[in-house]
Design an enzyme around this catalytic site. Sequence first.
Site, PDB file in Angstrom:
ATOM      1  N   ASN A 128       0.831  -1.200   0.000  1.00 13.22           N
ATOM      2  CA  ASN A 128       0.000   0.000   0.000  1.00 13.22           C
ATOM      3  C   ASN A 128       0.873   1.262   0.000  1.00 13.22           C
ATOM      4  O   ASN A 128       2.017   1.211  -0.420  1.00 13.22           O
ATOM      5  CB  ASN A 128      -1.056  -0.007   1.105  1.00 13.22           C
ATOM      6  CG  ASN A 128      -2.301   0.743   0.640  1.00 13.22           C
ATOM      7  OD1 ASN A 128      -2.329   1.963   0.669  1.00 13.22           O
ATOM      8  ND2 ASN A 128      -3.293   0.023   0.147  1.00 13.22           N
ATOM      9  N   ARG A 129       0.305   2.385   0.475  1.00  8.10           N
ATOM     10  CA  ARG A 129       0.924   3.670   0.132  1.00  8.10           C
ATOM     11  C   ARG A 129       1.792   4.273   1.233  1.00  8.10           C
ATOM     12  O   ARG A 129       1.516   4.098   2.421  1.00  8.10           O
ATOM     13  CB  ARG A 129      -0.173   4.671  -0.229  1.00  8.10           C
ATOM     14  CG  ARG A 129      -0.897   4.266  -1.487  1.00  8.10           C
ATOM     15  CD  ARG A 129      -1.937   5.277  -1.928  1.00  8.10           C
ATOM     16  NE  ARG A 129      -2.435   4.870  -3.239  1.00  8.10           N
ATOM     17  CZ  ARG A 129      -3.381   3.950  -3.426  1.00  8.10           C
ATOM     18  NH1 ARG A 129      -3.945   3.340  -2.395  1.00  8.10           N
ATOM     19  NH2 ARG A 129      -3.760   3.618  -4.647  1.00  8.10           N
ATOM     20  N   HIS A 146      -1.757  -9.895  -2.416  1.00 12.78           N
ATOM     21  CA  HIS A 146      -2.701  -9.021  -3.110  1.00 12.78           C
ATOM     22  C   HIS A 146      -3.614  -9.811  -4.051  1.00 12.78           C
ATOM     23  O   HIS A 146      -3.901  -9.391  -5.176  1.00 12.78           O
ATOM     24  CB  HIS A 146      -1.914  -7.953  -3.879  1.00 12.78           C
ATOM     25  CG  HIS A 146      -2.682  -6.703  -4.163  1.00 12.78           C
ATOM     26  ND1 HIS A 146      -3.748  -6.656  -5.023  1.00 12.78           N
ATOM     27  CD2 HIS A 146      -2.538  -5.454  -3.674  1.00 12.78           C
ATOM     28  CE1 HIS A 146      -4.205  -5.424  -5.067  1.00 12.78           C
ATOM     29  NE2 HIS A 146      -3.493  -4.670  -4.260  1.00 12.78           N
ATOM     30  N   TYR A 157      -6.839 -11.067  -5.831  1.00 13.69           N
ATOM     31  CA  TYR A 157      -8.190 -10.585  -6.107  1.00 13.69           C
ATOM     32  C   TYR A 157      -9.094 -11.825  -6.126  1.00 13.69           C
ATOM     33  O   TYR A 157      -8.903 -12.716  -6.960  1.00 13.69           O
ATOM     34  CB  TYR A 157      -8.289  -9.939  -7.494  1.00 13.69           C
ATOM     35  CG  TYR A 157      -7.640  -8.585  -7.668  1.00 13.69           C
ATOM     36  CD1 TYR A 157      -6.266  -8.419  -7.558  1.00 13.69           C
ATOM     37  CD2 TYR A 157      -8.406  -7.470  -8.012  1.00 13.69           C
ATOM     38  CE1 TYR A 157      -5.673  -7.178  -7.763  1.00 13.69           C
ATOM     39  CE2 TYR A 157      -7.823  -6.232  -8.223  1.00 13.69           C
ATOM     40  CZ  TYR A 157      -6.459  -6.094  -8.094  1.00 13.69           C
ATOM     41  OH  TYR A 157      -5.868  -4.877  -8.310  1.00 13.69           O
ATOM     42  N   ASP A 210     -11.815   1.096  -0.752  1.00 14.47           N
ATOM     43  CA  ASP A 210     -10.367   0.913  -0.941  1.00 14.47           C
ATOM     44  C   ASP A 210      -9.711   1.477   0.316  1.00 14.47           C
ATOM     45  O   ASP A 210      -8.983   2.464   0.257  1.00 14.47           O
ATOM     46  CB  ASP A 210      -9.908   1.648  -2.213  1.00 14.47           C
ATOM     47  CG  ASP A 210      -8.465   1.349  -2.566  1.00 14.47           C
ATOM     48  OD1 ASP A 210      -7.832   0.550  -1.852  1.00 14.47           O
ATOM     49  OD2 ASP A 210      -7.975   1.931  -3.548  1.00 14.47           O
ATOM     50  N   GLU A 227      -6.350  -7.414   1.840  1.00 12.07           N
ATOM     51  CA  GLU A 227      -4.889  -7.398   2.014  1.00 12.07           C
ATOM     52  C   GLU A 227      -4.560  -7.145   3.478  1.00 12.07           C
ATOM     53  O   GLU A 227      -4.774  -6.044   3.979  1.00 12.07           O
ATOM     54  CB  GLU A 227      -4.298  -6.285   1.146  1.00 12.07           C
ATOM     55  CG  GLU A 227      -4.687  -6.356  -0.310  1.00 12.07           C
ATOM     56  CD  GLU A 227      -4.739  -4.969  -0.953  1.00 12.07           C
ATOM     57  OE1 GLU A 227      -3.762  -4.223  -0.861  1.00 12.07           O
ATOM     58  OE2 GLU A 227      -5.781  -4.635  -1.523  1.00 12.07           O
TER      59      GLU A 227
HETATM   60  C1  BGC Z   1      -4.784  -0.198  -3.376  1.00  9.46           C
HETATM   61  C2  BGC Z   1      -5.573   0.317  -4.551  1.00  9.46           C
HETATM   62  C3  BGC Z   1      -4.860  -0.082  -5.808  1.00  9.46           C
HETATM   63  C4  BGC Z   1      -4.738  -1.587  -5.818  1.00  9.46           C
HETATM   64  C5  BGC Z   1      -4.002  -2.121  -7.029  1.00  9.46           C
HETATM   65  C6  BGC Z   1      -4.739  -1.675  -3.470  1.00  9.46           C
HETATM   66  O1  BGC Z   1      -4.006  -2.184  -2.411  1.00  9.46           O
HETATM   67  O2  BGC Z   1      -5.312   0.237  -2.152  1.00  9.46           O
HETATM   68  O3  BGC Z   1      -5.734   1.718  -4.487  1.00  9.46           O
HETATM   69  O4  BGC Z   1      -5.541   0.362  -6.933  1.00  9.46           O
HETATM   70  O5  BGC Z   1      -4.081  -2.022  -4.678  1.00  9.46           O
HETATM   71  O6  BGC Z   1      -2.849  -1.462  -7.256  1.00  9.46           O
END
Ligand code: BGC
Length: 350
Positions: free
Chosen positions: A80-81, A177, A179, A249, A313
């Site tokens: 994440n960020r 990650h 899906y 998200d 996640e």
């Molecule tokens: C993020 C999303 C992102 C995605 C795929 C997630 O963990 O929070 O904002 O688009 O991952 O990159």
Amino acid sequence: MSITTAVFGTLSDGRTVTKYTIENANGTTLALLDYGAYIQSICVKDKHGIRRDVTVGFDDADGFEHRTDYQGAAAGPYANRIGGGMFTIDGVTYDLEKNEKGVTTLHGCGEYNKTLWTAQILGDNSVAMRYLRPDGLHGYPGAINAVITYTLTDNDRISIKYDCVSDKKTFMNPTDHTYFNLGGYDSGDILSHSLTLYSSRYTPVDENSIPTGACAPVADTPFDFTTTKKIGDEIDADNEQLRFTGGYDHNFCIDGADGSLKKAAEAICADTGIRLTVYTTLPGIQFYAGNFLCGVPGKGSLPMEKRTGFCLETQYYPDTPNHPAFPSCLFNAGEHYTSETVYAFDTVSD
Ligand code: BGC
């Protein structure tokens, strides 16, 4: 139990990608790639006994190398960020590569999922993936020795154990990650899945999806999944947080997180009866509803359309390095980061 290996494909530089498939007595399979330590597929039987691949992603190496939006990825070293792509450790500021619009750093700039890991088969139901990252790559401190061990058991549980150690004090926050689409990857959107999140708080974000620092109550908001509801019930509600992110998200703060395995989430697809229960030792879980999927071709060349997969996640909270009040994921040189996440599958009848 058995593990089989097969050539999955070739990267553009000619290196071979190998697929490791673990199969249990029920015919449940977990397929892993050494490239990116990706979970390539998870096949489980639905309530009618039909096998379904419940992961959205790719069936070709090119997809994982060039078309990926982290489908099934090992994300790291910091998932994440990181706000502004910067943090400070002991007075030293690290200016990271910013792979999102030049503003933020997302998923370690795709480092872990663009790496060819060294796979090791352990017994008849585990595969360990190993990677020694170089210090300073993408501006990120620490030569990290990362090991991720994937295990499938006969009761349809997938355990993912992380053990990472750095030669330098640094933040570590890897995640998986995947899906999911519990109707099968080819069954359309996930809006009718029911979801429970065992979180009475979440971390609201700003317009760049960076946490504000608050741990806000979910009560009386669309973020309240403490009582089971469908993902689609309120995803498009008139709500600033949902507008910022184009749907769910967000990081949810797992109730009672104390480092032991806690139940964090439960999702069910009524059509197939497939239930996924997520347990983790970590304090947070990012519920991402696949809002940014936009028709890129995936398995069977089918376009992966908006919200046809969702991610759960498990993680330390996003941007923890810049929020001292969040649970810390700063590790000293030689100190091990360890965590475990379990995806447990079963079926429910109507
Ligand atoms: C993020 C999303 C992102 C995605 C795929 C997630 O963990 O929070 O904002 O688009 O991952 O990159």
